[in-house]
Design an enzyme around this catalytic site. Structure first.
Site, PDB file in Angstrom:
ATOM      1  N   HIS A 154       0.837  -1.220   0.000  1.00  0.00           N
ATOM      2  CA  HIS A 154       0.000   0.000   0.000  1.00  0.00           C
ATOM      3  C   HIS A 154       0.863   1.257   0.000  1.00  0.00           C
ATOM      4  O   HIS A 154       0.448   2.311   0.496  1.00  0.00           O
ATOM      5  CB  HIS A 154      -0.961   0.029   1.199  1.00  0.00           C
ATOM      6  CG  HIS A 154      -1.656  -1.263   1.438  1.00  0.00           C
ATOM      7  ND1 HIS A 154      -2.845  -1.585   0.836  1.00  0.00           N
ATOM      8  CD2 HIS A 154      -1.305  -2.334   2.194  1.00  0.00           C
ATOM      9  CE1 HIS A 154      -3.216  -2.805   1.215  1.00  0.00           C
ATOM     10  NE2 HIS A 154      -2.287  -3.288   2.039  1.00  0.00           N
ATOM     11  N   SER A 275      14.718  21.435 -16.586  1.00  0.00           N
ATOM     12  CA  SER A 275      13.555  22.284 -16.808  1.00  0.00           C
ATOM     13  C   SER A 275      14.009  23.575 -17.465  1.00  0.00           C
ATOM     14  O   SER A 275      15.115  24.056 -17.216  1.00  0.00           O
ATOM     15  CB  SER A 275      12.890  22.576 -15.461  1.00  0.00           C
ATOM     16  OG  SER A 275      12.186  23.797 -15.517  1.00  0.00           O
ATOM     17  N   LYS A 281      15.999  21.559 -11.421  1.00  0.00           N
ATOM     18  CA  LYS A 281      15.306  20.301 -11.751  1.00  0.00           C
ATOM     19  C   LYS A 281      16.170  19.277 -12.492  1.00  0.00           C
ATOM     20  O   LYS A 281      16.966  19.615 -13.358  1.00  0.00           O
ATOM     21  CB  LYS A 281      14.076  20.597 -12.624  1.00  0.00           C
ATOM     22  CG  LYS A 281      12.945  21.303 -11.908  1.00  0.00           C
ATOM     23  CD  LYS A 281      12.386  20.539 -10.729  1.00  0.00           C
ATOM     24  CE  LYS A 281      11.509  19.389 -11.150  1.00  0.00           C
ATOM     25  NZ  LYS A 281      10.257  19.800 -11.768  1.00  0.00           N
ATOM     26  N   GLU A 288       9.024   8.519 -17.233  1.00  0.00           N
ATOM     27  CA  GLU A 288       7.657   9.007 -17.456  1.00  0.00           C
ATOM     28  C   GLU A 288       7.186   8.643 -18.866  1.00  0.00           C
ATOM     29  O   GLU A 288       6.036   8.246 -19.070  1.00  0.00           O
ATOM     30  CB  GLU A 288       7.601  10.520 -17.242  1.00  0.00           C
ATOM     31  CG  GLU A 288       7.734  10.872 -15.764  1.00  0.00           C
ATOM     32  CD  GLU A 288       8.020  12.343 -15.518  1.00  0.00           C
ATOM     33  OE1 GLU A 288       7.946  12.762 -14.363  1.00  0.00           O
ATOM     34  OE2 GLU A 288       8.335  13.081 -16.469  1.00  0.00           O
TER      35      GLU A 288
END
Ligand code: ARG
Length: 456
Positions: A154, A275, A281, A288
Protein backbone atom coordinates in the site's frame (compact mmCIF):
# COMPACT_ATOMS: atom_id res chain seq x y z
CA UNK A 1 -0.16 -0.73 -62.76
CA UNK A 2 -2.80 -2.39 -60.56
CA UNK A 3 -2.45 -6.17 -60.25
CA UNK A 4 -6.21 -6.44 -60.68
CA UNK A 5 -6.76 -3.87 -63.46
CA UNK A 6 -8.19 -6.38 -66.00
CA UNK A 7 -11.71 -6.42 -64.63
CA UNK A 8 -12.01 -2.65 -64.42
CA UNK A 9 -13.09 -0.23 -67.09
CA UNK A 10 -12.01 2.97 -65.42
CA UNK A 11 -9.32 4.04 -62.98
CA UNK A 12 -9.82 4.09 -59.22
CA UNK A 13 -10.66 7.47 -57.67
CA UNK A 14 -7.49 9.21 -56.44
CA UNK A 15 -8.66 9.56 -52.88
CA UNK A 16 -9.94 5.98 -52.78
CA UNK A 17 -6.60 4.84 -54.12
CA UNK A 18 -4.64 6.50 -51.38
CA UNK A 19 -7.20 5.39 -48.75
CA UNK A 20 -6.75 1.81 -49.94
CA UNK A 21 -2.99 1.87 -50.19
CA UNK A 22 -0.85 0.24 -47.50
CA UNK A 23 2.52 0.91 -49.11
CA UNK A 24 3.38 3.68 -46.67
CA UNK A 25 3.57 1.22 -43.82
CA UNK A 26 3.87 -2.24 -45.38
CA UNK A 27 6.99 -1.23 -47.29
CA UNK A 28 8.95 -2.15 -44.21
CA UNK A 29 8.01 -5.78 -45.01
CA UNK A 30 9.98 -5.74 -48.29
CA UNK A 31 12.62 -8.18 -47.07
CA UNK A 32 10.03 -10.69 -45.90
CA UNK A 33 7.89 -10.26 -49.00
CA UNK A 34 10.83 -10.92 -51.30
CA UNK A 35 12.10 -13.82 -49.18
CA UNK A 36 8.64 -15.42 -49.26
CA UNK A 37 8.37 -14.88 -53.02
CA UNK A 38 11.73 -16.52 -53.60
CA UNK A 39 10.68 -19.61 -51.66
CA UNK A 40 7.32 -19.76 -53.46
CA UNK A 41 8.98 -19.42 -56.84
CA UNK A 42 11.65 -22.03 -56.08
CA UNK A 43 8.86 -24.44 -55.15
CA UNK A 44 6.93 -23.62 -58.38
CA UNK A 45 10.07 -24.46 -60.38
CA UNK A 46 10.86 -27.65 -58.46
CA UNK A 47 7.29 -28.92 -58.76
CA UNK A 48 7.24 -28.21 -62.51
CA UNK A 49 4.41 -25.70 -62.15
CA UNK A 50 6.54 -23.18 -64.03
CA UNK A 51 9.70 -24.09 -65.97
CA UNK A 52 12.70 -24.43 -63.63
CA UNK A 53 14.79 -22.09 -65.79
CA UNK A 54 12.15 -19.37 -65.48
CA UNK A 55 11.97 -19.87 -61.73
CA UNK A 56 15.74 -19.28 -61.61
CA UNK A 57 15.40 -16.06 -63.58
CA UNK A 58 12.69 -14.82 -61.21
CA UNK A 59 14.61 -15.73 -58.06
CA UNK A 60 17.75 -13.98 -59.34
CA UNK A 61 15.76 -10.89 -60.24
CA UNK A 62 14.16 -10.90 -56.78
CA UNK A 63 17.65 -11.03 -55.26
CA UNK A 64 18.58 -8.04 -57.41
CA UNK A 65 15.52 -6.08 -56.28
CA UNK A 66 16.33 -6.84 -52.65
CA UNK A 67 19.94 -5.73 -53.05
CA UNK A 68 18.87 -2.54 -54.82
CA UNK A 69 16.31 -1.66 -52.16
CA UNK A 70 18.89 -2.26 -49.50
CA UNK A 71 21.51 -0.07 -51.19
CA UNK A 72 18.96 2.67 -51.80
CA UNK A 73 19.15 2.33 -55.59
CA UNK A 74 15.52 1.28 -55.76
CA UNK A 75 12.99 3.33 -53.88
CA UNK A 76 9.74 1.73 -52.80
CA UNK A 77 6.99 3.99 -54.14
CA UNK A 78 4.06 4.26 -56.54
CA UNK A 79 2.26 1.04 -55.77
CA UNK A 80 -0.83 -0.12 -53.91
CA UNK A 81 1.13 -2.27 -51.50
CA UNK A 82 4.50 -3.95 -51.08
CA UNK A 83 3.33 -7.03 -53.00
CA UNK A 84 2.30 -4.95 -56.02
CA UNK A 85 5.52 -2.98 -55.83
CA UNK A 86 7.73 -6.08 -55.93
CA UNK A 87 5.74 -7.70 -58.73
CA UNK A 88 5.67 -4.53 -60.85
CA UNK A 89 9.39 -4.06 -60.31
CA UNK A 90 10.01 -7.70 -61.28
CA UNK A 91 8.05 -7.38 -64.50
CA UNK A 92 9.78 -4.12 -65.35
CA UNK A 93 13.14 -5.86 -64.90
CA UNK A 94 12.58 -9.28 -66.56
CA UNK A 95 9.38 -8.79 -68.55
CA UNK A 96 6.80 -11.51 -69.19
CA UNK A 97 8.50 -14.19 -67.07
CA UNK A 98 7.97 -12.06 -63.99
CA UNK A 99 4.23 -12.39 -64.44
CA UNK A 100 4.45 -16.08 -63.52
CA UNK A 101 5.54 -15.46 -59.92
CA UNK A 102 2.01 -15.14 -58.60
CA UNK A 103 0.94 -18.58 -59.92
CA UNK A 104 -0.94 -20.47 -57.22
CA UNK A 105 -0.71 -17.61 -54.76
CA UNK A 106 -2.87 -14.74 -53.51
CA UNK A 107 -1.93 -11.57 -51.72
CA UNK A 108 -4.04 -12.97 -48.91
CA UNK A 109 -1.70 -15.85 -48.11
CA UNK A 110 1.26 -13.68 -49.11
CA UNK A 111 0.56 -11.02 -46.46
CA UNK A 112 -0.20 -13.72 -43.87
CA UNK A 113 3.28 -15.08 -44.56
CA UNK A 114 4.98 -11.66 -44.54
CA UNK A 115 3.57 -10.66 -41.18
CA UNK A 116 4.51 -14.03 -39.67
CA UNK A 117 8.07 -13.72 -40.99
CA UNK A 118 8.27 -10.19 -39.61
CA UNK A 119 6.90 -11.18 -36.20
CA UNK A 120 9.19 -14.18 -35.98
CA UNK A 121 12.21 -11.85 -36.11
CA UNK A 122 10.49 -9.26 -33.94
CA UNK A 123 9.74 -11.80 -31.20
CA UNK A 124 13.33 -13.06 -31.27
CA UNK A 125 14.66 -9.49 -31.01
CA UNK A 126 12.36 -8.69 -28.11
CA UNK A 127 13.33 -11.88 -26.30
CA UNK A 128 17.01 -10.96 -26.63
CA UNK A 129 16.35 -7.44 -25.33
CA UNK A 130 14.35 -8.67 -22.33
CA UNK A 131 17.13 -11.12 -21.54
CA UNK A 132 19.67 -8.27 -21.55
CA UNK A 133 17.44 -6.41 -19.14
CA UNK A 134 17.22 -9.46 -16.86
CA UNK A 135 21.03 -9.77 -16.98
CA UNK A 136 21.29 -6.16 -15.88
CA UNK A 137 18.89 -6.82 -12.99
CA UNK A 138 20.84 -9.91 -11.95
CA UNK A 139 24.08 -7.94 -11.97
CA UNK A 140 22.65 -5.15 -9.83
CA UNK A 141 21.09 -7.71 -7.49
CA UNK A 142 24.36 -9.57 -7.05
CA UNK A 143 25.96 -6.30 -5.98
CA UNK A 144 23.13 -5.56 -3.55
CA UNK A 145 22.44 -8.85 -1.79
CA UNK A 146 22.83 -7.06 1.54
CA UNK A 147 21.54 -3.63 0.62
CA UNK A 148 18.74 -3.25 3.13
CA UNK A 149 15.60 -1.35 2.16
CA UNK A 150 11.95 -1.29 3.19
CA UNK A 151 9.49 -3.51 1.37
CA UNK A 152 6.20 -1.65 0.87
CA UNK A 153 2.60 -2.68 0.76
CA UNK A 154 0.00 0.00 0.00
CA UNK A 155 3.09 2.22 -0.45
CA UNK A 156 3.42 2.10 3.35
CA UNK A 157 6.57 0.67 4.83
CA UNK A 158 5.96 -3.01 5.55
CA UNK A 159 9.00 -5.15 6.38
CA UNK A 160 12.73 -4.99 5.74
CA UNK A 161 14.07 -6.55 2.58
CA UNK A 162 16.99 -6.06 0.23
CA UNK A 163 17.39 -4.25 -3.04
CA UNK A 164 18.32 -7.60 -4.61
CA UNK A 165 14.97 -9.04 -3.51
CA UNK A 166 13.09 -6.06 -4.96
CA UNK A 167 14.97 -6.08 -8.28
CA UNK A 168 14.78 -9.83 -8.70
CA UNK A 169 11.00 -9.56 -8.33
CA UNK A 170 11.09 -7.63 -11.61
CA UNK A 171 13.52 -10.13 -13.10
CA UNK A 172 10.87 -12.82 -12.47
CA UNK A 173 8.23 -10.73 -14.25
CA UNK A 174 10.50 -10.19 -17.24
CA UNK A 175 11.38 -13.90 -17.33
CA UNK A 176 7.66 -14.63 -17.68
CA UNK A 177 7.58 -12.06 -20.49
CA UNK A 178 10.30 -14.02 -22.26
CA UNK A 179 8.17 -17.15 -21.91
CA UNK A 180 5.12 -15.31 -23.22
CA UNK A 181 6.99 -14.17 -26.32
CA UNK A 182 8.27 -17.71 -26.84
CA UNK A 183 4.75 -19.06 -26.68
CA UNK A 184 3.63 -16.36 -29.10
CA UNK A 185 6.52 -17.39 -31.34
CA UNK A 186 5.24 -20.99 -31.42
CA UNK A 187 1.96 -19.78 -32.87
CA UNK A 188 3.60 -17.23 -35.19
CA UNK A 189 5.99 -19.81 -36.59
CA UNK A 190 3.52 -21.64 -38.84
CA UNK A 191 3.66 -21.34 -42.63
CA UNK A 192 0.43 -20.17 -44.35
CA UNK A 193 1.51 -19.96 -48.01
CA UNK A 194 -0.43 -22.28 -50.28
CA UNK A 195 -3.72 -21.18 -48.75
CA UNK A 196 -4.31 -18.91 -51.76
CA UNK A 197 -7.14 -16.43 -51.51
CA UNK A 198 -9.10 -18.71 -49.17
CA UNK A 199 -9.48 -22.27 -50.54
CA UNK A 200 -5.88 -23.06 -51.45
CA UNK A 201 -5.07 -23.78 -55.10
CA UNK A 202 -5.45 -26.51 -57.70
CA UNK A 203 -1.78 -26.43 -58.72
CA UNK A 204 0.28 -29.37 -57.42
CA UNK A 205 2.13 -27.22 -54.90
CA UNK A 206 4.43 -28.52 -52.17
CA UNK A 207 3.73 -26.54 -49.02
CA UNK A 208 6.18 -28.50 -46.89
CA UNK A 209 8.96 -27.53 -49.29
CA UNK A 210 8.13 -23.83 -48.89
CA UNK A 211 8.04 -24.29 -45.11
CA UNK A 212 11.45 -25.91 -45.16
CA UNK A 213 12.93 -23.22 -47.39
CA UNK A 214 11.68 -20.58 -44.97
CA UNK A 215 12.61 -22.56 -41.87
CA UNK A 216 9.07 -23.02 -40.56
CA UNK A 217 8.58 -26.11 -38.38
CA UNK A 218 4.91 -26.46 -39.41
CA UNK A 219 2.32 -25.44 -42.00
CA UNK A 220 -1.18 -24.10 -41.32
CA UNK A 221 -3.95 -26.72 -41.43
CA UNK A 222 -6.91 -24.86 -42.89
CA UNK A 223 -6.63 -22.36 -45.73
CA UNK A 224 -9.67 -20.34 -44.59
CA UNK A 225 -8.16 -19.96 -41.16
CA UNK A 226 -4.68 -19.28 -42.52
CA UNK A 227 -5.65 -16.20 -44.55
CA UNK A 228 -7.91 -14.71 -41.91
CA UNK A 229 -6.18 -15.62 -38.66
CA UNK A 230 -4.42 -12.81 -36.84
CA UNK A 231 -4.61 -14.13 -33.30
CA UNK A 232 -0.85 -14.57 -33.40
CA UNK A 233 -0.66 -10.78 -33.88
CA UNK A 234 -2.86 -10.41 -30.80
CA UNK A 235 -0.56 -12.83 -28.95
CA UNK A 236 2.40 -10.64 -29.82
CA UNK A 237 0.80 -7.31 -28.88
CA UNK A 238 -0.67 -8.80 -25.76
CA UNK A 239 2.76 -10.07 -24.66
CA UNK A 240 4.11 -6.60 -25.54
CA UNK A 241 1.40 -4.93 -23.43
CA UNK A 242 2.23 -7.08 -20.42
CA UNK A 243 5.95 -6.38 -20.80
CA UNK A 244 5.16 -2.65 -21.05
CA UNK A 245 3.04 -2.91 -17.91
CA UNK A 246 6.06 -4.35 -16.09
CA UNK A 247 8.34 -1.61 -17.41
CA UNK A 248 5.76 0.96 -16.40
CA UNK A 249 5.46 -0.32 -12.82
CA UNK A 250 9.21 -0.31 -12.44
CA UNK A 251 9.41 3.16 -13.99
CA UNK A 252 6.81 4.43 -11.56
CA UNK A 253 8.96 3.19 -8.68
CA UNK A 254 12.06 4.82 -10.09
CA UNK A 255 10.16 8.08 -10.45
CA UNK A 256 9.10 7.89 -6.80
CA UNK A 257 12.52 6.73 -5.62
CA UNK A 258 14.37 9.52 -7.38
CA UNK A 259 12.18 12.22 -5.80
CA UNK A 260 13.63 14.46 -3.11
CA UNK A 261 11.34 12.82 -0.54
CA UNK A 262 12.79 9.35 -1.14
CA UNK A 263 16.27 9.86 -2.62
CA UNK A 264 16.68 6.08 -2.88
CA UNK A 265 18.26 6.34 -6.31
CA UNK A 266 19.76 8.98 -8.54
CA UNK A 267 19.39 8.82 -12.29
CA UNK A 268 22.51 9.68 -14.24
CA UNK A 269 22.67 12.91 -16.19
CA UNK A 270 22.66 10.82 -19.34
CA UNK A 271 19.14 9.58 -18.65
CA UNK A 272 17.40 12.61 -17.19
CA UNK A 273 16.41 16.05 -18.40
CA UNK A 274 16.14 19.55 -16.97
CA UNK A 275 13.56 22.28 -16.81
CA UNK A 276 13.49 25.38 -18.99
CA UNK A 277 12.52 27.56 -16.01
CA UNK A 278 13.51 25.79 -12.78
CA UNK A 279 17.29 25.53 -12.70
CA UNK A 280 17.37 22.93 -9.92
CA UNK A 281 15.31 20.30 -11.75
CA UNK A 282 16.53 16.89 -12.82
CA UNK A 283 13.53 15.08 -14.18
CA UNK A 284 12.97 11.35 -14.78
CA UNK A 285 11.53 11.97 -18.27
CA UNK A 286 12.64 8.59 -19.66
CA UNK A 287 10.65 6.76 -17.01
CA UNK A 288 7.66 9.01 -17.46
CA UNK A 289 7.74 8.37 -21.19
CA UNK A 290 8.00 4.65 -20.57
CA UNK A 291 4.96 4.88 -18.34
CA UNK A 292 3.12 6.98 -20.92
CA UNK A 293 4.00 4.79 -23.87
CA UNK A 294 2.45 1.85 -22.06
CA UNK A 295 -0.94 3.42 -22.74
CA UNK A 296 -0.06 3.56 -26.38
CA UNK A 297 0.80 -0.14 -26.60
CA UNK A 298 -2.44 -0.99 -24.75
CA UNK A 299 -4.13 1.10 -27.46
CA UNK A 300 -2.48 -1.06 -30.12
CA UNK A 301 -3.87 -4.14 -28.39
CA UNK A 302 -7.36 -2.62 -28.22
CA UNK A 303 -7.13 -1.71 -31.92
CA UNK A 304 -6.33 -5.20 -33.13
CA UNK A 305 -8.84 -6.86 -30.81
CA UNK A 306 -11.53 -4.52 -32.08
CA UNK A 307 -10.52 -4.92 -35.73
CA UNK A 308 -10.82 -8.69 -35.42
CA UNK A 309 -14.06 -8.94 -33.52
CA UNK A 310 -16.59 -8.75 -36.34
CA UNK A 311 -15.01 -9.83 -39.58
CA UNK A 312 -16.51 -12.78 -41.43
CA UNK A 313 -14.31 -15.54 -42.87
CA UNK A 314 -12.10 -15.51 -44.73
CA UNK A 315 -9.93 -12.53 -45.75
CA UNK A 316 -11.36 -9.01 -45.43
CA UNK A 317 -9.50 -5.79 -46.01
CA UNK A 318 -9.96 -4.87 -42.35
CA UNK A 319 -7.01 -7.18 -41.78
CA UNK A 320 -4.73 -4.59 -43.34
CA UNK A 321 -5.28 -2.62 -40.13
CA UNK A 322 -3.17 -5.15 -38.21
CA UNK A 323 0.09 -3.70 -39.39
CA UNK A 324 0.37 -0.20 -37.98
CA UNK A 325 -0.57 -1.35 -34.50
CA UNK A 326 1.80 -4.28 -34.48
CA UNK A 327 4.66 -2.18 -35.86
CA UNK A 328 3.96 0.51 -33.28
CA UNK A 329 3.81 -1.99 -30.40
CA UNK A 330 7.06 -3.59 -31.53
CA UNK A 331 8.93 -0.33 -32.11
CA UNK A 332 7.72 1.12 -28.82
CA UNK A 333 8.59 -1.93 -26.71
CA UNK A 334 11.96 -2.28 -28.42
CA UNK A 335 12.89 1.35 -27.73
CA UNK A 336 11.62 1.16 -24.15
CA UNK A 337 13.58 -2.00 -23.34
CA UNK A 338 16.78 -0.49 -24.72
CA UNK A 339 16.43 2.77 -22.80
CA UNK A 340 15.35 1.11 -19.59
CA UNK A 341 18.26 -1.35 -19.52
CA UNK A 342 20.79 1.40 -20.17
CA UNK A 343 19.20 3.71 -17.61
CA UNK A 344 19.31 1.03 -14.89
CA UNK A 345 22.97 0.36 -15.53
CA UNK A 346 23.73 4.03 -14.98
CA UNK A 347 21.49 4.58 -11.96
CA UNK A 348 23.12 5.31 -8.61
CA UNK A 349 21.72 3.40 -5.66
CA UNK A 350 21.83 5.33 -2.42
CA UNK A 351 22.49 2.49 0.04
CA UNK A 352 22.77 4.71 3.15
CA UNK A 353 19.46 6.35 2.45
CA UNK A 354 17.77 2.98 1.87
CA UNK A 355 19.14 1.70 5.18
CA UNK A 356 18.05 4.82 7.04
CA UNK A 357 14.58 4.61 5.50
CA UNK A 358 14.21 1.00 6.67
CA UNK A 359 14.49 2.02 10.32
CA UNK A 360 11.48 4.32 10.26
CA UNK A 361 7.89 3.22 9.79
CA UNK A 362 7.93 0.33 12.25
CA UNK A 363 9.21 -2.19 9.70
CA UNK A 364 10.25 -4.41 12.65
CA UNK A 365 6.68 -4.74 13.98
CA UNK A 366 6.09 -8.16 12.40
CA UNK A 367 9.34 -9.34 14.00
CA UNK A 368 8.08 -8.20 17.43
CA UNK A 369 4.81 -10.07 16.97
CA UNK A 370 6.64 -13.19 15.78
CA UNK A 371 8.97 -12.83 18.80
CA UNK A 372 6.02 -13.14 21.17
CA UNK A 373 4.36 -15.86 19.11
CA UNK A 374 7.52 -17.95 19.13
CA UNK A 375 7.33 -17.73 22.94
CA UNK A 376 3.86 -19.17 23.02
CA UNK A 377 1.56 -16.14 22.65
CA UNK A 378 -1.04 -16.98 19.97
CA UNK A 379 -0.11 -14.96 16.88
CA UNK A 380 -3.42 -13.05 16.76
CA UNK A 381 -2.89 -11.89 20.37
CA UNK A 382 0.76 -11.06 19.65
CA UNK A 383 -0.38 -8.99 16.65
CA UNK A 384 -2.80 -7.04 18.82
CA UNK A 385 -0.20 -6.43 21.55
CA UNK A 386 2.33 -5.07 19.04
CA UNK A 387 -0.42 -2.94 17.53
CA UNK A 388 -0.85 -1.29 20.93
CA UNK A 389 2.93 -0.99 21.27
CA UNK A 390 3.06 0.88 17.95
CA UNK A 391 0.31 3.26 19.11
CA UNK A 392 2.34 3.86 22.28
CA UNK A 393 5.43 4.65 20.21
CA UNK A 394 3.53 7.07 17.98
CA UNK A 395 2.02 8.88 20.98
CA UNK A 396 5.38 9.12 22.74
CA UNK A 397 7.59 9.92 19.77
CA UNK A 398 9.45 6.59 20.01
CA UNK A 399 10.50 3.89 17.58
CA UNK A 400 10.89 0.16 18.11
CA UNK A 401 14.61 0.85 18.35
CA UNK A 402 14.38 3.68 20.92
CA UNK A 403 11.90 2.01 23.29
CA UNK A 404 13.47 0.82 26.56
CA UNK A 405 13.17 -2.79 27.66
CA UNK A 406 10.94 -1.59 30.51
CA UNK A 407 8.61 0.00 28.03
CA UNK A 408 8.55 -3.20 25.95
CA UNK A 409 7.72 -5.16 29.06
CA UNK A 410 4.63 -3.07 29.73
CA UNK A 411 3.18 -4.92 26.76
CA UNK A 412 4.58 -8.45 26.98
CA UNK A 413 7.39 -10.74 27.98
CA UNK A 414 10.39 -9.26 26.15
CA UNK A 415 14.11 -9.88 26.84
CA UNK A 416 17.20 -7.89 25.95
CA UNK A 417 17.51 -9.91 22.69
CA UNK A 418 14.47 -8.08 21.22
CA UNK A 419 16.79 -5.27 20.10
CA UNK A 420 18.76 -7.75 18.01
CA UNK A 421 15.65 -9.45 16.73
CA UNK A 422 14.24 -6.25 15.25
CA UNK A 423 17.43 -5.33 13.40
CA UNK A 424 16.51 -5.36 9.69
CA UNK A 425 19.61 -7.40 8.79
CA UNK A 426 18.57 -10.10 11.25
CA UNK A 427 14.95 -10.07 10.15
CA UNK A 428 16.15 -10.64 6.60
CA UNK A 429 18.66 -13.34 7.57
CA UNK A 430 15.92 -15.32 9.33
CA UNK A 431 13.93 -15.53 6.11
CA UNK A 432 15.49 -18.55 4.50
CA UNK A 433 12.56 -20.24 2.73
CA UNK A 434 12.80 -20.26 -1.08
CA UNK A 435 11.64 -16.91 -2.44
CA UNK A 436 12.71 -14.87 0.58
CA UNK A 437 15.32 -12.13 0.86
CA UNK A 438 18.11 -13.82 2.86
CA UNK A 439 21.42 -13.92 1.02
CA UNK A 440 21.26 -17.70 0.68
CA UNK A 441 17.71 -17.70 -0.74
CA UNK A 442 18.56 -14.83 -3.09
CA UNK A 443 21.65 -16.60 -4.36
CA UNK A 444 19.51 -19.63 -5.16
CA UNK A 445 17.01 -17.46 -7.00
CA UNK A 446 19.77 -15.73 -8.95
CA UNK A 447 21.33 -19.10 -9.88
CA UNK A 448 17.99 -20.29 -11.21
CA UNK A 449 17.61 -17.10 -13.20
CA UNK A 450 21.08 -17.45 -14.69
CA UNK A 451 20.22 -20.99 -15.78
CA UNK A 452 17.00 -19.70 -17.33
CA UNK A 453 19.00 -17.07 -19.23
CA UNK A 454 21.37 -19.62 -20.71
CA UNK A 455 18.68 -22.04 -21.82
CA UNK A 456 15.87 -19.61 -22.70
N1 ARG B 1 -2.50 -4.95 -47.98
C1 ARG B 1 -3.23 -6.14 -47.71
C2 ARG B 1 -3.16 -6.44 -46.19
O1 ARG B 1 -2.38 -5.86 -45.54
C3 ARG B 1 -2.66 -7.27 -48.46
C4 ARG B 1 -3.65 -8.29 -48.92
C5 ARG B 1 -4.56 -7.70 -49.89
N2 ARG B 1 -5.48 -8.64 -50.43
C6 ARG B 1 -6.50 -8.25 -51.13
N3 ARG B 1 -7.24 -9.14 -51.61
N4 ARG B 1 -6.79 -7.00 -51.30
O2 ARG B 1 -3.89 -7.24 -45.67
Amino acid sequence: MKLWAGRFESEIDKEADSFNSSLNFDKRLYYYDITGSKAHCTMLGKCGIIPAAEADIIVKALDGILADIESGMTVIENAEDIHSFVENELVSRIGEVGKKLHTGRSRNDQIALDIRLFLRDAAKNIIALIKSLIKQLVEISENNLETVMPAFTHLQKAQPTTLAHHFMAYAEMFARDVKRFKEALDRINVMPLGSGACTSTSYPINREMVAELLDFPAITSNSMDAVSDRDFVIDFISAASIAMMHLSRFSEEIIIWSSDEYKYVELSDKFSTGSSIMPQKKNPDMNELLRGKTGRVYGDLMSILTVMKGIPLAYDKDLQEDKECVFDAYDTLKACLGIFTALLGDMKINKDRLRESTDGGFTGATECADYLAKRGVPFRDAHSIIGQLVVYCIKNGKTLQTLTLDEYNKFGDFREDIFDVIKPENAIARRTAPGSPSVKAMKDEIDKMKKFLTKA
